[in-house]
Design a protein around this motif. Structure first.
Motif, PDB file in Angstrom:
ATOM      1  N   VAL A 665      56.127  34.636  40.682  1.00 33.67           N
ATOM      2  CA  VAL A 665      54.859  35.091  40.111  1.00 33.67           C
ATOM      3  C   VAL A 665      54.717  36.584  40.406  1.00 33.67           C
ATOM      4  O   VAL A 665      54.845  37.011  41.553  1.00 33.67           O
ATOM      5  N   THR A 666      54.433  37.372  39.368  1.00 33.74           N
ATOM      6  CA  THR A 666      54.356  38.826  39.527  1.00 33.74           C
ATOM      7  C   THR A 666      52.916  39.282  39.326  1.00 33.74           C
ATOM      8  O   THR A 666      52.249  38.868  38.377  1.00 33.74           O
ATOM      9  N   ARG A 708      45.176  39.144  36.171  1.00 35.11           N
ATOM     10  CA  ARG A 708      45.012  38.001  37.090  1.00 35.11           C
ATOM     11  C   ARG A 708      43.555  37.864  37.521  1.00 35.11           C
ATOM     12  O   ARG A 708      43.068  36.743  37.706  1.00 35.11           O
ATOM     13  N   VAL A 709      42.852  38.999  37.642  1.00 31.44           N
ATOM     14  CA  VAL A 709      41.427  38.925  37.991  1.00 31.44           C
ATOM     15  C   VAL A 709      40.663  38.204  36.904  1.00 31.44           C
ATOM     16  O   VAL A 709      39.821  37.340  37.162  1.00 31.44           O
ATOM     17  N   ARG A 710      40.921  38.601  35.656  1.00 30.89           N
ATOM     18  CA  ARG A 710      40.225  37.928  34.558  1.00 30.89           C
ATOM     19  C   ARG A 710      40.583  36.437  34.521  1.00 30.89           C
ATOM     20  O   ARG A 710      39.739  35.584  34.219  1.00 30.89           O
ATOM     21  N   THR A 784      45.981  30.858  44.447  1.00 33.76           N
ATOM     22  CA  THR A 784      47.317  31.443  44.604  1.00 33.76           C
ATOM     23  C   THR A 784      47.323  32.902  44.177  1.00 33.76           C
ATOM     24  O   THR A 784      47.852  33.782  44.867  1.00 33.76           O
ATOM     25  N   LEU A 785      46.700  33.192  43.020  1.00 32.87           N
ATOM     26  CA  LEU A 785      46.667  34.569  42.541  1.00 32.87           C
ATOM     27  C   LEU A 785      45.850  35.463  43.458  1.00 32.87           C
ATOM     28  O   LEU A 785      46.217  36.624  43.703  1.00 32.87           O
ATOM     29  N   GLY A 791      43.830  38.959  48.580  1.00 32.31           N
ATOM     30  CA  GLY A 791      42.469  38.498  48.756  1.00 32.31           C
ATOM     31  C   GLY A 791      42.418  37.031  49.126  1.00 32.31           C
ATOM     32  O   GLY A 791      43.371  36.460  49.649  1.00 32.31           O
ATOM     33  N   SER A 792      41.257  36.414  48.796  1.00 35.19           N
ATOM     34  CA  SER A 792      41.073  35.001  49.124  1.00 35.19           C
ATOM     35  C   SER A 792      40.082  34.378  48.164  1.00 35.19           C
ATOM     36  O   SER A 792      39.297  35.090  47.522  1.00 35.19           O
ATOM     37  N   LEU A 793      40.119  33.056  48.094  1.00 38.06           N
ATOM     38  CA  LEU A 793      39.187  32.303  47.262  1.00 38.06           C
ATOM     39  C   LEU A 793      38.732  31.100  48.057  1.00 38.06           C
ATOM     40  O   LEU A 793      39.557  30.277  48.490  1.00 38.06           O
ATOM     41  N   THR A 794      37.395  30.969  48.286  1.00 35.93           N
ATOM     42  CA  THR A 794      36.843  29.881  49.094  1.00 35.93           C
ATOM     43  C   THR A 794      35.665  29.254  48.381  1.00 35.93           C
ATOM     44  O   THR A 794      35.155  29.790  47.390  1.00 35.93           O
ATOM     45  N   TYR A 795      35.250  28.093  48.913  1.00 40.43           N
ATOM     46  CA  TYR A 795      34.106  27.385  48.343  1.00 40.43           C
ATOM     47  C   TYR A 795      33.197  26.996  49.491  1.00 40.43           C
ATOM     48  O   TYR A 795      33.653  26.596  50.584  1.00 40.43           O
TER      49      TYR A 795
END
Length: 849
Positions: A665-666, A708-710, A784-785, A791-795
């Motif tokens: 993944v790039t 990837r942000v979008r 993953t992205l 960065g990070s992604l949490t709930y």
């Protein structure tokens, strides 16, 4: 010279009778005299003692010399006659008879010299009486007529005593001549001795005067050489004293004297052993000793050979390296050689003989079984049994024994061989074979079983039987603080906490833990020692992701676990590990297959809906495009764009998942305005009127990949529109070195236990009726992205569902918090490559690309 009045064989018996009669007479007369005398009691007591001594003294002397008693009794009788004459005046005749009696027995029953001496004593006593009377007459004035009478009487008594002696001698001489003439004075005796098969010698004054042919042959000397020699000089020096004593005994007792095993030197040949019997005989006018010789050289040689054989047998019995014994049926051990003493650890034969043979057997029934076999067959070969040494150690012996009859009855003789080493090797080989068979059986059980957990009890029971232990258990680690105990019936009150200490040691060292004694168990696992375990072994059961558990063997005694036992347990642990891993892999494969089916179904469903719309719109435009108004063409075009975008978004998620699964993944790192990207994403959604989206953003920049942000924002807002409430907020907020975007909705939220699960592939926390199921990759791909961009992604849920995306900010020296933000210089692109494990994505979907 002895008297010939009686036969030689009767003289000694006659002397005994005579002395007994004399003793009775003395006792009777002494008692009567003591009663008749008017004297004090002490005098009577003294008189009684003297009388008893006079009666019994000849018997005492007679024990050492058969005729000494005769001489002593005659002397005592003369003394008694003198005392009687002095004390009892009226008993003169009685005292004379007593003196004549003494002379008679000494003449006829003792040597001539003894008779002459006793006679002189009797005459001297009579003359002393005459002297005493004359002395009394000389002192008295005038002389009494009775004194002259007494002198005359005493003179007559003296003449009577002397005449009696001469008469007794004449009679004895005549009788002796008659006896000698009857016994030895004829040629008949010589002819009898010459013809006798036994050897005879006759000695007079230690000089041989006669020897027969048998004696000459026995002594290997001519008769003329023997006659005139001394037989004692032919006897070995160590036996001469015994021979001389025998001759003296025969001469004194006038009876035969026999002694055995005299070694005689024969002329020019080997030694000979003879038994000799000496008998006193009259030879002509002389007293002679007849010596009868019996050749026992052959018997002596046989006895010597027998003793030599016994000595050789005893030495052989003691030196042979095989343990030999003799015992009785009741268990009494009568003989044991040195090898047997060494076998049982005894210091002397007495140590073994003191034991009951039955107590030396570990199982007393073995001794009883051996006895029954010997009763049936008399010989038993190769009987094997376990026995105790005297120090308590157990050994294996191989016994070959037989039943024999001895003078004391039935006995068992046998030979024992220590086979402890051989039995140990055999037991070790059998144990190895049993362990190998058990390992193969356990492997087969594990292969045949679909559910390994259901067969653990059977496997541990088999291990316990093979090792002969008191039990085998398996401690399974279900979670960090939860354990489960599975295994054979140990007889112990085992709990997971009791074995946890030794299990932890096995896992920490990754090697078998062996505790061989109660002290070691108490030090390493006190709870096991408290319930009676004295030895144990713990072996770790490995696993792919984590250790499955621990295989633990427990025993009630100090068990010596061998290297083979440890290797067997390791093999079992490896078999269990392989079976458990296979079971887990099978379960995972089944889960993956189910996930694949769900994935295919979801992808099919997700793609079918937009494809159906696109296909329908395309057919409609193809058939009626000329008849559609501009407004209708705009609606159709907008619908085609929306459905195509959905298909593109889904395919993009699938491509990200596929590439991440193979580490390809790039992402680009460049300055991105979150405000602009949020507006771009929201502009792509069609307002359906069911939800409202409120945006509050700032103009700060982040370092990220805009595409990837979008993609992340689109997935978060899509989830909020599908599963959230009517109100959705998109808010940005600065953090320490980062800028966060939070997508907030007022939907029902996700249960706490599913907060992390929703980020796993193919997992969905919502199943809304009437809505098609999603593939379940959106949140997984988004996290993953986010991680690939730093960065990070949490709930979280605080009354509302909040998905928080954090990305690194562009460096700003005037940052209020004082922490540097991420720096980005130049126009270069940075490519990041990371791999998401199979546990996150699950199925390789790279083929989609």
């Amino acid at each position: 010279m002895y008297s010939g009045l009686l036969k030689r064989s009767e003289r000694y018996r006659f002397v005994g009778i005579l002395l007994r009669v004399r003793a009775v007479v003395y006792l009777v007369v002494g008692i009567l005299v003591s009663i008749a005398l008017a004297s004090p009691a002490p005098t009577k007591v003294v008189s009684a003692v003297l009388i008893v001594s006079a009666a019994g003294a000849p018997f005492i002397v007679r024990r050492n010399n058969r005729y000494a008693g005769v001489r002593l009794s005659a002397a005592i009788d003369l003394a008694a006659s003198f005392v009687l004459w002095l004390t009892v005046p009226w008993a003169g005749g009685l005292s004379l008879l007593l003196s004549l009696w003494a002379l008679a027995i000494v003449v006829f029953l003792s040597p001539a010299k003894s008779a002459s001496r006793i006679t002189l004593v009797a005459i001297a006593l009579e003359l002393s009486k005459i002297g005493a009377v004359l002395l009394g007459a000389a002192t008295s004035d005038p002389a009494s007529p009775s004194e002259a009478t007494d002198v005359g009487i005493l003179f007559i008594r003296t003449i009577v005593i002397g005449g009696a002696y001469l008469l007794f001698r004449a009679v004895d001489h005549y009788v002796r001549q008659v006896a000698v003439a009857a016994e030895t004075g004829s040629e008949r005796y010589r002819r009898l001795m010459d013809a006798a098969p036994s050897a005879y010698l006759v000695e007079v004054d230690s000089e041989i005067v006669y020897a027969n042919d048998a004696a000459a042959e026995l002594l290997e000397r001519r008769i003329d050489v023997l006659v005139g020699s001394n037989f004692a000089e032919m006897i070995a020096e160590e036996d001469r004293d015994r021979f001389a004593g025998a001759v003296r005994s025969a001469s004194d007792r006038l009876g035969p004297a026999t002694f055995e095993s005299i070694r005689v030197d024969v002329g020019g040949s080997e030694e000979r052993w003879v038994d000799a019997t000496c008998t006193v005989i009259d030879h002509g006018r002389d007293l002679a000793v007849q010596i009868a010789l019996n050749d026992r050289s052959g018997q002596r040689k046989a006895e010597f050979d027998l003793r030599r054989t016994e000595v050789d047998y005893r030495e052989f019995f003691e030196r042979i390296p095989v343990a030999l014994y003799r015992s009785l049926p009741d268990g009494t051990i009568t003989r044991a050689n040195n090898a047997l003493l060494e076998l049982f650890g005894a210091k002397s034969e007495a140590d073994v003989v003191a034991f009951d043979a039955r107590d030396l057997y570990v199982d007393r029934a073995d001794r009883e079984h051996l006895a029954l076999l010997l009763e049936d067959a008399d010989v038993v070969v190769g009987f094997e049994a376990r026995m105790y040494r005297l120090d308590g150690q157990m050994i294996w012996v191989r016994d070959t024994s037989r039943r024999i009859l001895t003078d004391d009855g039935v006995a068992y003789e046998g030979a024992m061989v220590d086979i402890t080493s051989r039995r140990s090797m055999e037991d070790e080989l059998w144990s190895r074979a049993a362990q190998q068979e058990a390992a193969a059986t356990i492997g087969q059980i594990a292969l045949d079983s679909d559910d390994i957990a259901s067969t653990l009890g059977e496997i541990t029971s088999l291990v316990s039987r093979v090792l002969g232990s008191d039990g085998v258990v398996l401690l399974q680690r279900r979670s960090e603080d939860k354990f489960e105990l599975t295994g054979a019936d140990t007889g112990f009150a085992l709990t997971p906490e009791a074995v946890l200490t030794v299990a932890d040691r096995a896992h920490m060292t990754a090697a078998p833990v062996v505790l061989r004694s109660e002290a070691e168990v108490r030090f390493a696992a006190p709870k096991l020692a408290d319930i009676g375990v004295q030895s144990c072994v713990a072996v770790m059961i490995p696993g792919v992701d984590s250790d499955f558990g621990t295989l633990i063997v427990v025993a009630r005694d100090d068990r010596l676990f061998t290297a083979d036992d440890i290797n067997f347990l390791l093999a079992v642990a490896n078999v269990l590990a392989a079976a458990i891993d296979r079971s887990i892999a099978k379960a995972r494969l089944e889960d993956l297959l189910r996930s694949k089916d769900a994935f295919v179904a979801s992808v099919s469903h997700e793609l079918r809906t937009p494809l159906t719309v696109v296909t329908g719109m395309a057919h409609e435009l193809n058939e009626r495009w000329m008849h559609l108004s501009d407004e209708e063409l705009g609606e159709f075009t907008a619908m085609l764009v929306e459905q195509s975008r959905d298909m593109s978004d889904l395919i993009e998620d699938l491509l990200v998942a596929a590439r991440s699964n193979i580490g390809n993944v790039t992402v680009r790192h460049e300055q991105v305005s979150l405000e602009r990207e949020i507006e771009s994403v929201i502009a792509g959604f069609v307002d359906t009127g069911s939800s409202s989206i409120t945006v509050r953003t700032s103009s700060e920049l982040v370092v990220a990949d805009p595409i990837r942000v979008r993609q992340i924002l689109r997935n978060l807002i899509t989830n909020a529109l599908r599963y959230g409430g009517p109100t959705i907020e998109v808010v940005t907020s600065p953090g320490p070195g980062s800028l966060a975007v939070e997508v907030i909705d007022d939907g029902p939220g996700i249960p706490p236990e599913d907060h992390e699960r929703i980020f796993m592939a193919y997992e969905r926390a919502h199943h809304v009726v009437g809505q098609p199921g999603s593939v379940g990759l959106g949140l997984t791909v988004s996290r993953t992205l986010a991680e690939l961009m730093g960065g990070s992604l949490t709930y979280r849920y605080d009354g509302r569902s909040v998905f928080r995306l954090e990305l690194p900010r562009v460096a700003d020296d005037s940052a209020a918090d004082g922490r540097p933000a991420a720096r980005f210089t130049g126009d270069d692109f940075t490519r990041g490559m990371r791999t998401i494990g199979a546990g996150r994505i699950g199925v390789d979907v790279s083929a989609i690309e």
